[in-house]
Design an enzyme around this catalytic site. Structure first.
Site, PDB file in Angstrom:
ATOM      1  N   ASN A   8      25.234  21.348  13.007  1.00  0.00           N
ATOM      2  CA  ASN A   8      25.482  21.818  14.271  1.00  0.00           C
ATOM      3  C   ASN A   8      24.241  21.483  15.141  1.00  0.00           C
ATOM      4  OD1 ASN A   8      27.587  23.638  14.228  1.00  0.00           O
ATOM      5  ND2 ASN A   8      26.335  24.906  12.654  1.00  0.00           N
ATOM      6  N   ASN A   9      23.311  20.207  14.389  1.00  0.00           N
ATOM      7  CA  ASN A   9      22.459  19.830  15.356  1.00  0.00           C
ATOM      8  C   ASN A   9      22.738  18.697  16.212  1.00  0.00           C
ATOM      9  OD1 ASN A   9      20.022  18.373  16.011  1.00  0.00           O
ATOM     10  ND2 ASN A   9      18.800  19.354  14.467  1.00  0.00           N
ATOM     11  N   LYS A  12      20.852  15.177  15.914  1.00  0.00           N
ATOM     12  CA  LYS A  12      21.115  14.502  14.732  1.00  0.00           C
ATOM     13  C   LYS A  12      22.528  13.766  14.738  1.00  0.00           C
ATOM     14  CE  LYS A  12      19.167  17.542  10.932  1.00  0.00           C
ATOM     15  NZ  LYS A  12      19.722  18.311   9.787  1.00  0.00           N
ATOM     16  N   ASP A  68      20.290  17.181   4.437  1.00  0.00           N
ATOM     17  CA  ASP A  68      19.137  18.360   4.334  1.00  0.00           C
ATOM     18  C   ASP A  68      17.793  17.508   4.288  1.00  0.00           C
ATOM     19  OD1 ASP A  68      18.886  21.056   4.644  1.00  0.00           O
ATOM     20  OD2 ASP A  68      18.122  21.015   2.280  1.00  0.00           O
ATOM     21  N   GLY A 149      12.383  19.456  16.084  1.00  0.00           N
ATOM     22  CA  GLY A 149      11.620  20.017  15.073  1.00  0.00           C
ATOM     23  C   GLY A 149      10.261  19.685  14.796  1.00  0.00           C
ATOM     24  N   TYR A 150       9.717  19.209  13.905  1.00  0.00           N
ATOM     25  CA  TYR A 150       8.275  18.742  13.708  1.00  0.00           C
ATOM     26  C   TYR A 150       7.734  17.569  14.229  1.00  0.00           C
ATOM     27  CZ  TYR A 150       8.317  22.463  10.194  1.00  0.00           C
ATOM     28  OH  TYR A 150       8.664  23.708   9.530  1.00  0.00           O
ATOM     29  N   LYS A 171      12.640   5.668  16.316  1.00  0.00           N
ATOM     30  CA  LYS A 171      12.485   6.482  15.419  1.00  0.00           C
ATOM     31  C   LYS A 171      13.337   6.345  14.295  1.00  0.00           C
ATOM     32  CE  LYS A 171      13.089  11.318  14.198  1.00  0.00           C
ATOM     33  NZ  LYS A 171      13.492  12.691  14.421  1.00  0.00           N
ATOM     34  N   ARG A 177      15.405  10.136   7.806  1.00  0.00           N
ATOM     35  CA  ARG A 177      16.780  10.231   7.899  1.00  0.00           C
ATOM     36  C   ARG A 177      17.771   8.745   8.181  1.00  0.00           C
ATOM     37  NH1 ARG A 177      16.920  14.546   9.962  1.00  0.00           N
ATOM     38  NH2 ARG A 177      16.337  13.601  11.984  1.00  0.00           N
TER      39      ARG A 177
HETATM   40  P1  IMP Z   1      17.507  20.313   8.399  1.00  0.00           P
HETATM   41  O1  IMP Z   1      17.363  20.458   6.844  1.00  0.00           O
HETATM   42  O2  IMP Z   1      17.724  18.909   8.732  1.00  0.00           O
HETATM   43  O3  IMP Z   1      18.111  21.370   9.197  1.00  0.00           O
HETATM   44  O4  IMP Z   1      15.868  20.440   8.691  1.00  0.00           O
HETATM   45  C1  IMP Z   1      14.918  21.217   8.229  1.00  0.00           C
HETATM   46  C2  IMP Z   1      13.982  21.368   9.002  1.00  0.00           C
HETATM   47  O5  IMP Z   1      13.046  20.052   9.410  1.00  0.00           O
HETATM   48  C3  IMP Z   1      14.100  21.840  10.481  1.00  0.00           C
HETATM   49  O6  IMP Z   1      12.979  22.657  10.838  1.00  0.00           O
HETATM   50  C4  IMP Z   1      14.075  20.550  11.359  1.00  0.00           C
HETATM   51  O7  IMP Z   1      13.849  20.980  12.639  1.00  0.00           O
HETATM   52  C5  IMP Z   1      13.078  19.676  10.541  1.00  0.00           C
HETATM   53  N1  IMP Z   1      13.618  18.392  10.743  1.00  0.00           N
HETATM   54  C6  IMP Z   1      14.372  17.792  10.198  1.00  0.00           C
HETATM   55  N2  IMP Z   1      14.581  16.431  10.720  1.00  0.00           N
HETATM   56  C7  IMP Z   1      13.486  16.397  11.443  1.00  0.00           C
HETATM   57  C8  IMP Z   1      13.195  15.312  12.182  1.00  0.00           C
HETATM   58  O8  IMP Z   1      13.707  13.952  12.219  1.00  0.00           O
HETATM   59  N3  IMP Z   1      12.060  15.220  12.957  1.00  0.00           N
HETATM   60  C9  IMP Z   1      11.319  16.471  12.870  1.00  0.00           C
HETATM   61  N4  IMP Z   1      11.745  17.803  12.199  1.00  0.00           N
HETATM   62  C10 IMP Z   1      12.929  17.660  11.415  1.00  0.00           C
END
Ligand code: IMP
Length: 192
Positions: A8-9, A12, A68, A149-150, A171, A177
């Site tokens: 849902n992101n 991404k 993930d 995110g971070y 990036k 990723r």
């Molecule tokens: P998810 O599993 O991809 O949803 O990410 C888990 C956590 O890591 C979430 O808080 C995301 O915002 C953070 N996150 C995932 N990918 C990135 C990135 O490329 N940059 C910064 N934070 C990320």
């Protein structure tokens, strides 16, 4: 070849669209009419990625991939890791997660960290996973306003800027990723 990305992101989706070969038609959850939460309640990145891809494949029977990601910080014994999304609490904003991480890192000399991504791919005939890692460090404060995110507090090794100071193309070239997705796209390019 049609493939659903179970996320849902929108950030991404955009990032991955830039990497995928044009022979692949990338469908979003919205494109297939899914609007809900996908369960994600395992203890490892790989299990969570497979859980999400399998969940959508089972319902729509279209080849599906999910990712993930976790941010592992050395001096915090790998935290927040698989709990990165809810580090500061369930459904919390990225801002709160960063605030908590910066506060946990206060006074720590070792700021080494790694972003890890697992991409899981599920079709009617196979299941496979692809991994990507980006080593770097946690900055003392936020820098930049791009990405998500971070990103503002992660500086990849060998660079003077944070992820949030890079364009999405820059990036993608070096990110966790980006690496996992390129392995995945190399694989499906051979298949398609
Ligand atoms: P998810 O599993 O991809 O949803 O990410 C888990 C956590 O890591 C979430 O808080 C995301 O915002 C953070 N996150 C995932 N990918 C990135 C990135 O490329 N940059 C910064 N934070 C990320």
């Amino acid at each position: 070849m049609k493939i659903v990305f179970a996320t849902n992101n929108l950030n991404k989706l955009k990032e991955i669209q830039q990497i995928l070969p044009t022979s692949i038609e990338l469908l979003s959850l919205k494109d297939i009419g899914f609007s809900g939460e996908i369960p994600e309640d395992h203890e490892t990145l790989e299990e969570n990625a497979f859980q999400k891809a399998q969940y959508i494949f089972d319902r729509y029977k279209i080849s599906c991939f999910a990712d993930d990601t976790g941010l592992e910080v050395e001096s915090l014994n790998g935290a927040p890791g698989v709990y990165s999304a809810r580090y500061a609490g369930d459904d919390c904003a990225a801002e709160n997660n960063m605030k908590k991480l910066l506060s946990e890192m206060q006074g720590k000399a070792n700021r080494r960290a790694a972003f890890k991504t697992v991409v899981a791919f599920v079709t009617d005939t196979e299941k496979c996973a692809f991994k990507g890692i980006a080593i770097g460090e946690i900055l003392n404060e936020k820098h930049g306003d791009k990405g998500f995110g971070y990103d503002p507090i992660f500086k990849p090794e060998g660079y003077d800027v944070s992820y949030a100071e890079m364009s999405s193309l820059e990036k993608n070239k070096i990110s966790h990723r980006g690496k996992a997705v390129r392995k995945f796209t190399d694989y499906i390019s051979l298949m398609s």
